[in-house]
Design a protein around this motif. Sequence first.
Motif, PDB file in Angstrom:
ATOM      1  N   LYS A 225       0.836  -1.207   0.000  1.00 24.90           N
ATOM      2  CA  LYS A 225       0.000   0.000   0.000  1.00 24.90           C
ATOM      3  C   LYS A 225       0.868   1.253   0.000  1.00 24.90           C
ATOM      4  CE  LYS A 225      -4.186  -1.785   2.297  1.00 24.90           C
ATOM      5  NZ  LYS A 225      -5.244  -1.181   1.476  1.00 24.90           N
ATOM      6  N   ILE A 226       1.925   1.234   0.828  1.00 30.81           N
ATOM      7  CA  ILE A 226       2.842   2.373   0.856  1.00 30.81           C
ATOM      8  C   ILE A 226       3.539   2.532  -0.489  1.00 30.81           C
ATOM      9  CG2 ILE A 226       4.939   3.264   1.937  1.00 30.81           C
ATOM     10  CD1 ILE A 226       4.073   1.867   4.520  1.00 30.81           C
ATOM     11  N   GLN A 227       3.893   1.404  -1.118  1.00 24.42           N
ATOM     12  CA  GLN A 227       4.497   1.441  -2.456  1.00 24.42           C
ATOM     13  C   GLN A 227       3.545   2.078  -3.461  1.00 24.42           C
ATOM     14  OE1 GLN A 227       7.546   0.157  -3.451  1.00 24.42           O
ATOM     15  NE2 GLN A 227       7.285   0.350  -5.666  1.00 24.42           N
ATOM     16  N   ALA A 228       2.271   1.713  -3.393  1.00 25.06           N
ATOM     17  CA  ALA A 228       1.273   2.277  -4.313  1.00 25.06           C
ATOM     18  C   ALA A 228       1.114   3.770  -4.101  1.00 25.06           C
ATOM     19  CB  ALA A 228      -0.066   1.565  -4.120  1.00 25.06           C
ATOM     20  N   ILE A 229       1.052   4.191  -2.836  1.00 21.65           N
ATOM     21  CA  ILE A 229       0.917   5.616  -2.551  1.00 21.65           C
ATOM     22  C   ILE A 229       2.154   6.373  -3.030  1.00 21.65           C
ATOM     23  CG2 ILE A 229       0.725   7.315  -0.684  1.00 21.65           C
ATOM     24  CD1 ILE A 229      -0.892   5.196   0.866  1.00 21.65           C
ATOM     25  N   GLY A 230       3.332   5.776  -2.833  1.00 15.67           N
ATOM     26  CA  GLY A 230       4.555   6.392  -3.338  1.00 15.67           C
ATOM     27  C   GLY A 230       4.530   6.543  -4.845  1.00 15.67           C
ATOM     28  N   PHE A 231       3.956   5.555  -5.540  1.00 12.89           N
ATOM     29  CA  PHE A 231       3.837   5.631  -7.003  1.00 12.89           C
ATOM     30  C   PHE A 231       2.959   6.802  -7.424  1.00 12.89           C
ATOM     31  CE2 PHE A 231       1.288   4.441 -10.782  1.00 12.89           C
ATOM     32  CZ  PHE A 231       2.300   4.478 -11.726  1.00 12.89           C
ATOM     33  N   PHE A 232       1.844   7.016  -6.717  1.00 12.72           N
ATOM     34  CA  PHE A 232       0.960   8.138  -7.033  1.00 12.72           C
ATOM     35  C   PHE A 232       1.682   9.473  -6.859  1.00 12.72           C
ATOM     36  CE2 PHE A 232      -2.724   5.252  -5.603  1.00 12.72           C
ATOM     37  CZ  PHE A 232      -2.835   4.720  -6.879  1.00 12.72           C
ATOM     38  N   PHE A 233       2.455   9.593  -5.780  1.00 11.77           N
ATOM     39  CA  PHE A 233       3.185  10.836  -5.552  1.00 11.77           C
ATOM     40  C   PHE A 233       4.307  11.009  -6.574  1.00 11.77           C
ATOM     41  CE2 PHE A 233       0.995  10.875  -1.528  1.00 11.77           C
ATOM     42  CZ  PHE A 233       0.947  12.225  -1.174  1.00 11.77           C
ATOM     43  N   PHE A 234       4.887   9.899  -7.036  1.00  4.07           N
ATOM     44  CA  PHE A 234       5.913   9.976  -8.063  1.00  4.07           C
ATOM     45  C   PHE A 234       5.327  10.500  -9.372  1.00  4.07           C
ATOM     46  CE2 PHE A 234       8.135   8.081 -11.679  1.00  4.07           C
ATOM     47  CZ  PHE A 234       9.440   8.460 -11.434  1.00  4.07           C
ATOM     48  N   VAL A 235       4.180   9.954  -9.769  1.00  2.00           N
ATOM     49  CA  VAL A 235       3.533  10.400 -11.003  1.00  2.00           C
ATOM     50  C   VAL A 235       3.142  11.869 -10.900  1.00  2.00           C
ATOM     51  CG1 VAL A 235       1.533  10.076 -12.513  1.00  2.00           C
ATOM     52  CG2 VAL A 235       2.704   8.082 -11.546  1.00  2.00           C
ATOM     53  N   ALA A 236       2.581  12.252  -9.738  1.00  2.00           N
ATOM     54  CA  ALA A 236       2.179  13.643  -9.554  1.00  2.00           C
ATOM     55  C   ALA A 236       3.379  14.585  -9.646  1.00  2.00           C
ATOM     56  CB  ALA A 236       1.480  13.801  -8.205  1.00  2.00           C
ATOM     57  N   HIS A 237       4.511  14.147  -9.112  1.00  2.00           N
ATOM     58  CA  HIS A 237       5.712  14.981  -9.167  1.00  2.00           C
ATOM     59  C   HIS A 237       6.239  15.098 -10.596  1.00  2.00           C
ATOM     60  CE1 HIS A 237       9.561  16.705  -7.971  1.00  2.00           C
ATOM     61  NE2 HIS A 237      10.158  15.782  -8.698  1.00  2.00           N
ATOM     62  N   GLU A 238       6.250  13.981 -11.327  1.00  2.00           N
ATOM     63  CA  GLU A 238       6.765  13.995 -12.692  1.00  2.00           C
ATOM     64  C   GLU A 238       5.851  14.774 -13.620  1.00  2.00           C
ATOM     65  OE1 GLU A 238       9.634  12.716 -13.968  1.00  2.00           O
ATOM     66  OE2 GLU A 238      10.241  12.388 -11.878  1.00  2.00           O
ATOM     67  N   ARG A 239       4.548  14.702 -13.378  1.00  2.00           N
ATOM     68  CA  ARG A 239       3.580  15.376 -14.247  1.00  2.00           C
ATOM     69  C   ARG A 239       3.229  16.781 -13.771  1.00  2.00           C
ATOM     70  NH1 ARG A 239       3.808  12.560 -18.892  1.00  2.00           N
ATOM     71  NH2 ARG A 239       3.495  10.330 -18.541  1.00  2.00           N
ATOM     72  N   LYS A 240       3.872  17.181 -12.666  1.00  2.00           N
ATOM     73  CA  LYS A 240       3.614  18.511 -12.113  1.00  2.00           C
ATOM     74  C   LYS A 240       2.151  18.698 -11.703  1.00  2.00           C
ATOM     75  CE  LYS A 240       7.865  19.514 -13.160  1.00  2.00           C
ATOM     76  NZ  LYS A 240       8.930  19.536 -12.114  1.00  2.00           N
ATOM     77  N   TRP A 241       1.540  17.639 -11.194  1.00  5.99           N
ATOM     78  CA  TRP A 241       0.164  17.728 -10.727  1.00  5.99           C
ATOM     79  C   TRP A 241       0.115  18.418  -9.370  1.00  5.99           C
ATOM     80  CZ3 TRP A 241      -1.604  11.961 -11.710  1.00  5.99           C
ATOM     81  CH2 TRP A 241      -1.681  11.747 -13.096  1.00  5.99           C
ATOM     82  N   ASN A 242      -1.073  18.888  -9.074  1.00  4.35           N
ATOM     83  CA  ASN A 242      -1.304  19.426  -7.738  1.00  4.35           C
ATOM     84  C   ASN A 242      -1.184  18.295  -6.715  1.00  4.35           C
ATOM     85  OD1 ASN A 242      -2.894  20.318  -5.283  1.00  4.35           O
ATOM     86  ND2 ASN A 242      -3.094  22.150  -6.543  1.00  4.35           N
ATOM     87  N   LYS A 243      -0.628  18.587  -5.539  1.00  9.92           N
ATOM     88  CA  LYS A 243      -0.414  17.564  -4.521  1.00  9.92           C
ATOM     89  C   LYS A 243      -1.713  16.984  -3.976  1.00  9.92           C
ATOM     90  CE  LYS A 243       4.117  19.182  -2.990  1.00  9.92           C
ATOM     91  NZ  LYS A 243       4.929  19.645  -1.839  1.00  9.92           N
ATOM     92  N   VAL A 244      -2.806  17.632  -4.270  1.00  7.93           N
ATOM     93  CA  VAL A 244      -4.101  17.115  -3.799  1.00  7.93           C
ATOM     94  C   VAL A 244      -4.444  15.807  -4.499  1.00  7.93           C
ATOM     95  CG1 VAL A 244      -6.590  17.581  -3.663  1.00  7.93           C
ATOM     96  CG2 VAL A 244      -4.934  19.413  -3.227  1.00  7.93           C
ATOM     97  N   PHE A 245      -4.047  15.671  -5.764  1.00  4.93           N
ATOM     98  CA  PHE A 245      -4.412  14.483  -6.539  1.00  4.93           C
ATOM     99  C   PHE A 245      -3.838  13.192  -5.948  1.00  4.93           C
ATOM    100  CE2 PHE A 245      -5.091  17.849  -9.700  1.00  4.93           C
ATOM    101  CZ  PHE A 245      -6.354  17.507 -10.153  1.00  4.93           C
ATOM    102  N   PRO A 246      -2.545  13.105  -5.639  1.00  2.00           N
ATOM    103  CA  PRO A 246      -2.057  11.847  -5.051  1.00  2.00           C
ATOM    104  C   PRO A 246      -2.669  11.563  -3.682  1.00  2.00           C
ATOM    105  CG  PRO A 246      -0.355  13.532  -4.992  1.00  2.00           C
ATOM    106  CD  PRO A 246      -1.441  14.051  -5.878  1.00  2.00           C
ATOM    107  N   ILE A 247      -3.011  12.627  -2.952  1.00  2.00           N
ATOM    108  CA  ILE A 247      -3.654  12.413  -1.644  1.00  2.00           C
ATOM    109  C   ILE A 247      -5.036  11.798  -1.841  1.00  2.00           C
ATOM    110  CG2 ILE A 247      -4.582  13.564   0.394  1.00  2.00           C
ATOM    111  CD1 ILE A 247      -2.323  15.605   0.143  1.00  2.00           C
ATOM    112  N   LEU A 248      -5.768  12.303  -2.816  1.00  2.00           N
ATOM    113  CA  LEU A 248      -7.099  11.752  -3.094  1.00  2.00           C
ATOM    114  C   LEU A 248      -7.001  10.310  -3.587  1.00  2.00           C
ATOM    115  CD1 LEU A 248      -8.824  14.812  -4.845  1.00  2.00           C
ATOM    116  CD2 LEU A 248      -9.147  13.995  -2.495  1.00  2.00           C
ATOM    117  N   LEU A 249      -5.984  10.019  -4.399  1.00  2.00           N
ATOM    118  CA  LEU A 249      -5.798   8.652  -4.882  1.00  2.00           C
ATOM    119  C   LEU A 249      -5.357   7.711  -3.763  1.00  2.00           C
ATOM    120  CD1 LEU A 249      -3.992   9.384  -8.277  1.00  2.00           C
ATOM    121  CD2 LEU A 249      -6.331   8.570  -7.974  1.00  2.00           C
TER     122      LEU A 249
END
Length: 298
Positions: free
Chosen positions: A243-267
């Motif tokens: 689960k932590i690995q999956a959450i880390g993946f979401f934050f990685f994608v958000a960082h690479e795509r310059k997404w708002n930090k709210v998106f990985p939190i919601l995911l």
Amino acid sequence: MKFRWTSMAWSIAYLLLLLSLSTPLLIITTLFLIIPPVVLFTTLNTRQFILHILPVWLIVGLISPVYVLMAVYLLVPALVMGRWYRKRDSAQSTVIAGMLAILCEFLLLLFIGKTVFNFDLYNYVNEVLAVTPLIGMGMGDLGWTSEEIRELSVMTIQMIPMTLIISSAMIAVITHSIVRPILNSMNYAVPKMKPLRDWRLPRSFIWYYLVGFIVLMIFSGSDNSYMLMISANLLPLLQLGFKIQAIGFFFFVAHERKWNKVFPILLAIPVVLLPSLWIIGIIDLVFPLRERVTKSKR
């Protein structure tokens, strides 16, 4: 003088935390008891540290010697983490060292209770914390048979190792999360944890999960309580890691795509709440998803 008064303030905070053990707040304050000695041990030399700690223990000892024993008991992980902070080791190694120290003390406490006081934790949980409260809450009236209640109590007992591991990790993480900014504010630089987007498990964890799953399938209908206990603790711990690995993946994608930090939190919310979404972490381990995200960005 400023530093001296700062150290004195932390000694007073340590005293207040120990005194709070006599109040209903002890459930909360116990989580923070090692923070003052960590700060003091990291920022003072050994002689100064002893001169700050001993008066606190003497005052507390006048009220209850039991609280002094608890302070001594919890001092060991504080010294371990403080030494790691002194060496400027990485945050990950400091947290792991503190977690292992706390876990070893838990196990040592159980060993002493068993050998010296003949305290059987399994019987205690079975008779007091598991079976009795469930029956008292009327679980039998809800269709629960005595055999089902007994099976639930056995399952609860089997999860004790995982509970100890998670509790140790939680105390170490809470301590680091509070101590690091405090030490930085005292001009004592401490390395910070890696960003969540960089958290990755070794791929060998997949094999560990496979072994645990096979053990569960083989011994699920047997009377081998030892093997069942291993699988009952190993699989949930690995699922938590995935689960932590999956959450880390979401934050990685958000960082690479310059997404708002709210998106990985919601995911991350459904990953935490839904039991089956840990599979995303396994997919991230098996397939080079992060590398593909990086390449597609180029």
